[in-house]
Write an enzyme that holds these catalytic residues in place. Structure first.
Site, PDB file in Angstrom:
ATOM      1  N   GLU A  90      -5.280  27.845   5.895  1.00  0.00           N
ATOM      2  CA  GLU A  90      -5.196  29.142   6.586  1.00  0.00           C
ATOM      3  C   GLU A  90      -5.079  28.985   8.104  1.00  0.00           C
ATOM      4  O   GLU A  90      -5.969  29.383   8.856  1.00  0.00           O
ATOM      5  CB  GLU A  90      -6.421  30.009   6.241  1.00  0.00           C
ATOM      6  CG  GLU A  90      -6.528  30.362   4.769  1.00  0.00           C
ATOM      7  CD  GLU A  90      -7.796  31.143   4.459  1.00  0.00           C
ATOM      8  OE1 GLU A  90      -8.618  31.419   5.345  1.00  0.00           O
ATOM      9  OE2 GLU A  90      -7.984  31.496   3.281  1.00  0.00           O
ATOM     10  N   GLU A 139      -7.100  29.741  -3.493  1.00  0.00           N
ATOM     11  CA  GLU A 139      -8.389  30.438  -3.338  1.00  0.00           C
ATOM     12  C   GLU A 139      -8.241  31.862  -3.831  1.00  0.00           C
ATOM     13  O   GLU A 139      -7.290  32.559  -3.472  1.00  0.00           O
ATOM     14  CB  GLU A 139      -8.827  30.540  -1.869  1.00  0.00           C
ATOM     15  CG  GLU A 139      -9.420  29.305  -1.286  1.00  0.00           C
ATOM     16  CD  GLU A 139      -9.897  29.502   0.160  1.00  0.00           C
ATOM     17  OE1 GLU A 139     -10.274  30.633   0.544  1.00  0.00           O
ATOM     18  OE2 GLU A 139      -9.863  28.501   0.900  1.00  0.00           O
TER      19      GLU A 139
HETATM   20  O1  IFM Z   1     -14.890  31.054   2.875  1.00  0.00           O
HETATM   21  C1  IFM Z   1     -13.556  31.290   3.192  1.00  0.00           C
HETATM   22  C2  IFM Z   1     -12.753  30.008   3.170  1.00  0.00           C
HETATM   23  O2  IFM Z   1     -13.293  29.048   4.013  1.00  0.00           O
HETATM   24  C3  IFM Z   1     -11.335  30.275   3.610  1.00  0.00           C
HETATM   25  N1  IFM Z   1     -10.757  31.366   2.869  1.00  0.00           N
HETATM   26  C4  IFM Z   1     -11.520  32.574   2.728  1.00  0.00           C
HETATM   27  C5  IFM Z   1     -12.926  32.262   2.250  1.00  0.00           C
HETATM   28  C6  IFM Z   1     -13.738  33.567   2.098  1.00  0.00           C
HETATM   29  O3  IFM Z   1     -13.848  34.199   3.327  1.00  0.00           O
END
Ligand code: IFM
Length: 467
Positions: free
Chosen positions: A172, A373
């Site tokens: 990200e 994710e």
């Molecule tokens: O915890 C984070 C992760 O580190 C990166 N993506 C989003 C998750 C939830 O906020």
């Protein structure tokens, strides 16, 4: 809409990979143990006033010492892959130069433990924990940070490359750039507004350098992870539609277009070209490197966004959990979902299907996608008298989002995997330990782990899929 709990288990293509995910700073702890150098998150959390309740990742889940237990739990949950991140300052404490052998030894043990348990390790090489020494030399505003990253990646690949089949370079870049450099919510907390985009570009350059190192090291699958969400205009009013397009360009496409199409969106490219040149680079030449083909594209999805053109006299402070600076041509407003997580995020599984379809439509050469994710924070509470953590809302959330993946596959998107964020409750950045995304509960006093009902549910989904 169909009830996800009464729909049969999602059937995904043969070979579809289920996984779980974590990141170094959020679980490892041992922040100054065995030669690890400080990172920008160590400094940010120790600064005080930056994270709820003053929480830090100093101890986190103590994964550094308890990895064997966590790997065993991940493996017993039946997932095929486990995504975790490697801490750059644990491997190269000052960011460049001397290597910390104990750091490499640790990741060597983690990789071996996963493989022995039958789980493929999928490391992310950078999940926001820049060595503090590099921040002091300009951090992501310095082009040299991309060179230092390539040097660190070479050490990691040299040690683990014989056993790792899939590498993810960066997590990200959008969130790290915008929240940590544009705003002050994350480390390094610079609050530079749109000038932060140069820090994003240098991360993408670092990604490109890492891909070059990984390709030269031998065959492996290589990818990058970005956060994606559909951006909706609050109304059909052309001003709102234009505002939504500007928001999407700045927060989403500015981070995926360079990688997947070798360009920046209009409006972002022009100021960036000047900034890159002022730092001794050439934007066009960088873009050629950044757009080198990938084997996998990681999509992190949580919720859609809704945008309106700023209304004169309307106060947007506190409307969402992050305040966007005044003077920008857009204002995020709450997405009208029927339900929210306990973190206040919209529950909108259809947004995942839409994000995946949008990607396929925007990029003719999109590599196979893995949802790297997806998950939700619900305040589950401690184990009950029977020792169970009952989290039916997380199960419903995950079921609905898996069906959303199924819908994207049916629509022709090549999705190869789905990883739950997170394998285990952990440090949720500015929210500290208030938010819990895990399939496994962690008692913050004792660090005792308890798999939740959602962990067992996912195990059954994977078993049904593999049967
Ligand atoms: O915890 C984070 C992760 O580190 C990166 N993506 C989003 C998750 C939830 O906020």
């Amino acid at each position: 809409q169909e009830d996800p709990m009464t729909r049969p288990f999602p059937r995904l293509p043969a070979g579809f990979r289920f996984g779980s995910a974590t990141a170094a700073y959020q679980v490892e702890g041992a922040w100054d143990v065995d030669g690890k150098g400080p990172s920008i998150w160590d400094e940010f959390t120790h600064r005080g006033g930056t994270v709820r309740h003053g929480h830090t990742g100093d101890v986190a889940n103590d994964f550094y010492h308890r990895y064997a237990e966590d790997v065993a739990t991940v493996a017993a949950g039946g997932v095929h892959d486990h995504r975790f991140s490697i801490s750059w300052p644990r491997v190269v404490p000052a960011g460049t130069g001397e290597v910390n052998a104990a750091g490499l030894d640790f990741y060597d043990r983690v990789v071996d433990a996963l493989l022995t348990a039958g789980v493929q390790p999928v490391p992310t090489l950078y999940h926001w924990d820049l060595p503090l020494a590099l921040q002091e030399q300009g951090g992501w505003f310095a082009r040299a940070t991309a060179d230092a990253f390539a040097e660190y990646v070479a050490h990691v690949v040299d040690r683990l490359g014989d056993r790792v089949g899939t590498w993810l370079t960066m997590n990200e870049t959008s969130v790290h750039t915008l929240y940590g450099h544009g705003l002050t919510d994350h480390a390094p907390g610079l609050g530079l507004g749109v000038d932060a985009m140069l820090a994003g570009h240098h991360q993408l350059l670092a990604h490109a350098r890492a891909v070059e190192v990984l390709r030269a090291a031998g065959p492996s699958r290589v990818g990058i992870v970005n956060q994606h969400y559909p951006v909706h205009a609050a109304s059909d009013d052309p001003a709102d539609v234009e505002a939504a397009a500007a928001f999407a360009a700045l927060t989403v496409w500015a981070f995926s277009d360079p990688v997947l199409a070798g360009r920046y969106p209009e409006g972002v490219a022009e100021p960036l070209a000047d900034a890159v040149a002022a730092h001794g680079g050439d934007l066009a030449a960088d873009l050629v490197r950044i757009a080198a083909p990938l084997d996998v594209y990681g999509v992190n999805y949580y919720e859609p966004t809704m945008i309106e053109a700023p209304r004169a006299g309307k106060d947007y402070r506190g409307v969402l959990e992050v305040d966007v600076p005044e003077g920008l041509p857009f204002s995020p407003v709450p997405y009208p979902s029927a339900e929210r997580t306990d973190f206040g995020w919209s529950i909108a599984p259809e947004g995942l299907t839409r994000a995946l379809v949008e990607l396929r439509d925007r990029y003719p050469t999109l590599p196979p996608v893995v949802v790297t994710e997806n998950g939700a924070s619900f305040h589950d509470g401690p184990p009950d008298a029977e020792g169970r953590v009952r989290d039916p809302r997380r199960i419903a959330f995950l079921a609905a989002h898996l069906h959303a993946v199924e819908d994207a596959v049916t629509a022709g998107v090549d999705v190869r995997g789905y990883y739950v964020w997170s394998a285990v409750d952990n440090f949720e950045w500015a929210a500290g330990y208030d938010e819990s995304f895990g399939l496994v509960h962690v008692d913050r006093d004792t660090l005792v782990r308890t798999p939740k009902d959602s962990w067992a549910w996912l195990r059954d989904v994977v078993a049904a899929q593999d049967a």
